[in-house]
Design a protein around this motif. Sequence first.
Motif, PDB file in Angstrom:
ATOM      1  N   VAL A  67      44.504  37.611  42.590  1.00 19.56           N
ATOM      2  CA  VAL A  67      44.128  36.240  42.952  1.00 19.56           C
ATOM      3  C   VAL A  67      43.069  35.731  41.969  1.00 19.56           C
ATOM      4  O   VAL A  67      42.178  36.477  41.562  1.00 19.56           O
ATOM      5  N   SER A  68      43.163  34.450  41.599  1.00 22.03           N
ATOM      6  CA  SER A  68      42.247  33.932  40.574  1.00 22.03           C
ATOM      7  C   SER A  68      40.980  33.311  41.142  1.00 22.03           C
ATOM      8  O   SER A  68      39.945  33.282  40.466  1.00 22.03           O
ATOM      9  N   SER A  69      41.024  32.792  42.395  1.00 23.73           N
ATOM     10  CA  SER A  69      39.830  32.163  42.951  1.00 23.73           C
ATOM     11  C   SER A  69      39.901  32.107  44.468  1.00 23.73           C
ATOM     12  O   SER A  69      40.987  32.169  45.059  1.00 23.73           O
ATOM     13  N   CYS A  70      38.718  31.976  45.089  1.00 22.37           N
ATOM     14  CA  CYS A  70      38.623  31.858  46.546  1.00 22.37           C
ATOM     15  C   CYS A  70      37.559  30.826  46.893  1.00 22.37           C
ATOM     16  O   CYS A  70      36.530  30.744  46.216  1.00 22.37           O
ATOM     17  N   TRP A  91      28.722  25.675  44.791  1.00 21.59           N
ATOM     18  CA  TRP A  91      28.216  26.626  43.812  1.00 21.59           C
ATOM     19  C   TRP A  91      29.406  27.473  43.378  1.00 21.59           C
ATOM     20  O   TRP A  91      30.062  28.104  44.216  1.00 21.59           O
ATOM     21  N   CYS A  92      29.694  27.476  42.081  1.00 21.38           N
ATOM     22  CA  CYS A  92      30.856  28.189  41.548  1.00 21.38           C
ATOM     23  C   CYS A  92      30.378  29.433  40.801  1.00 21.38           C
ATOM     24  O   CYS A  92      29.622  29.330  39.821  1.00 21.38           O
ATOM     25  N   VAL A 117      36.856  33.179  40.233  1.00 21.75           N
ATOM     26  CA  VAL A 117      35.846  32.235  40.717  1.00 21.75           C
ATOM     27  C   VAL A 117      35.674  32.352  42.233  1.00 21.75           C
ATOM     28  O   VAL A 117      36.662  32.412  42.970  1.00 21.75           O
ATOM     29  N   LEU A 118      34.419  32.361  42.664  1.00 18.70           N
ATOM     30  CA  LEU A 118      34.062  32.231  44.080  1.00 18.70           C
ATOM     31  C   LEU A 118      33.357  30.899  44.265  1.00 18.70           C
ATOM     32  O   LEU A 118      32.482  30.530  43.459  1.00 18.70           O
ATOM     33  N   ARG A 119      33.704  30.165  45.330  1.00 15.70           N
ATOM     34  CA  ARG A 119      33.087  28.862  45.580  1.00 15.70           C
ATOM     35  C   ARG A 119      32.392  28.893  46.936  1.00 15.70           C
ATOM     36  O   ARG A 119      33.039  29.093  47.963  1.00 15.70           O
ATOM     37  N   PHE A 120      31.059  28.662  46.915  1.00 13.39           N
ATOM     38  CA  PHE A 120      30.261  28.675  48.140  1.00 13.39           C
ATOM     39  C   PHE A 120      29.674  27.294  48.404  1.00 13.39           C
ATOM     40  O   PHE A 120      29.213  26.622  47.477  1.00 13.39           O
ATOM     41  N   SER A 121      29.653  26.920  49.678  1.00 17.51           N
ATOM     42  CA  SER A 121      29.022  25.653  50.044  1.00 17.51           C
ATOM     43  C   SER A 121      28.023  25.802  51.180  1.00 17.51           C
ATOM     44  O   SER A 121      27.059  25.044  51.268  1.00 17.51           O
TER      45      SER A 121
END
Length: 224
Positions: free
Chosen positions: A74-77, A128-129, A140-144
């Motif tokens: 998987v490339s991103s979450c 936040w990437c 990539v991990l994406r947090f909010s």
Amino acid sequence: MISKHLTKVLLAAVSTGALLLATGPVAYANESTGAPSATAIESPSPSANPSKPVIAQYNGRQINLAEDENWGGVSSCTELPGGEVHCYDTNEEALADPALPASIRQATLKAAASLTSPPPRGCIEDYWCLFENPNYAGRVLRFSSDGKHDLGEWGFRDKLSSVYYQVLRWPTNYGIARLWDYRSWPLHDRQRDLISHRHPSMANLDYPDGGNWNDKVDSFEVRR
């Protein structure tokens, strides 16, 4: 006069106490703090064995991010506003996710089309990437959400190499982030605030004990 039997009992008790003292290590509490003394065994970092692995939705099935540190390709979450986590094969899929608020999708597309320095591919407005490689490349991990995110639970412990945060709506989402490197007692945890929102290489951030922060982050804290 003490009987021979009582004498034998007392000698046995003393011998047993000496044996216990000779075997170790033994942990003693510090009277002022209640913390173990320097003779205590060091315990592993909390991130070493995630107690709450992140279970994400991917192509109609669930995947355990902590179990597979490569996420099965998987490339991103993305951590979505409702608390669920979705993973994707492409950045286009991430941006088109119906669970992503339309306002965020529109702001991301607008920034990519209008800014002279658009955000890196894979980064979404208001998030936040976290990138696995320098220069905003790799997974990539994406947090909010506000608060700590234990990267061990996300299969991303000691893998962070660059960070980007796109901020257009300052009154809504302005904030900073804090990096944590958990240390086994008696060493203190290391931390560093990210005041700037663009960090193409964590190797450029000095680490307290020398070296840099590349591939050292155990927990990423969003502070809004």
